[in-house]
Design a protein around this motif. Structure first.
Motif, mmCIF file in Angstrom:
data_model
loop_
_atom_site.group_PDB
_atom_site.id
_atom_site.type_symbol
_atom_site.label_atom_id
_atom_site.label_comp_id
_atom_site.label_asym_id
_atom_site.label_seq_id
_atom_site.Cartn_x
_atom_site.Cartn_y
_atom_site.Cartn_z
ATOM 1 N N LEU A 68 -0.263 -9.436 -4.001
ATOM 2 C CA LEU A 68 1.068 -8.862 -3.919
ATOM 3 C C LEU A 68 1.203 -7.493 -4.657
ATOM 4 N N GLY A 69 0.724 -7.629 -6.043
ATOM 5 C CA GLY A 69 0.852 -6.661 -7.065
ATOM 6 C C GLY A 69 -0.336 -5.385 -6.739
ATOM 7 N N TYR A 71 -1.202 -4.778 -3.405
ATOM 8 C CA TYR A 71 -1.160 -4.158 -2.510
ATOM 9 C C TYR A 71 -0.047 -3.172 -2.650
ATOM 10 N N GLN A 72 1.090 -3.488 -3.556
ATOM 11 C CA GLN A 72 2.158 -2.677 -3.912
ATOM 12 C C GLN A 72 1.578 -1.632 -4.459
ATOM 13 N N GLN A 73 0.915 -1.665 -5.496
ATOM 14 C CA GLN A 73 0.084 -0.593 -6.118
ATOM 15 C C GLN A 73 -0.557 0.574 -5.245
ATOM 16 N N GLN A 75 -0.111 0.811 -2.118
ATOM 17 C CA GLN A 75 0.939 1.810 -1.508
ATOM 18 C C GLN A 75 1.646 2.615 -2.218
ATOM 19 N N HIS A 76 2.051 2.314 -3.532
ATOM 20 C CA HIS A 76 2.629 3.369 -4.271
ATOM 21 C C HIS A 76 1.642 4.736 -4.479
#
Length: 85
Positions: A68-69, A71-73, A75-76
């Motif tokens: 999760l971290g 893929y969140q990064q 996207q950021h």
């Protein structure tokens, strides 16, 4: 699988073995252009937060949090640059 996918899979399964190798592969000296500064800062931040020590393995829950971290990064970074990170 590409380099990114192989490094991601290895980091998810065996971080202690994968992260030092990944850092070596993406060292700022290996990067070209303005992105090298960002890579250097990211590596320094990760090393600072972990003290250079990583767990041998991750539990399934830890692997899920890692994914999760990650893929969140990504996207950021994508939103910041407009390019694929």
């Amino acid at each position: 699988a590409g380099l990114r996918a192989r490094c991601f899979e290895a980091a998810c399964r065996r971080p202690a073995a994968a992260f030092p190798e990944a850092f070596r592969l993406v060292s700022p000296e290996a990067c070209e252009g303005s992105g090298a500064v960002g890579v250097k800062r990211l590596i320094e931040a990760l090393r600072g937060r972990t003290g250079g020590r990583y767990p041998e393995t991750l539990s399934q829950v830890e692997q899920a949090v890692f994914c999760l971290g990650y893929y969140q990064q990504r996207q950021h970074w994508y939103r910041e640059t407009g390019d694929e990170a």
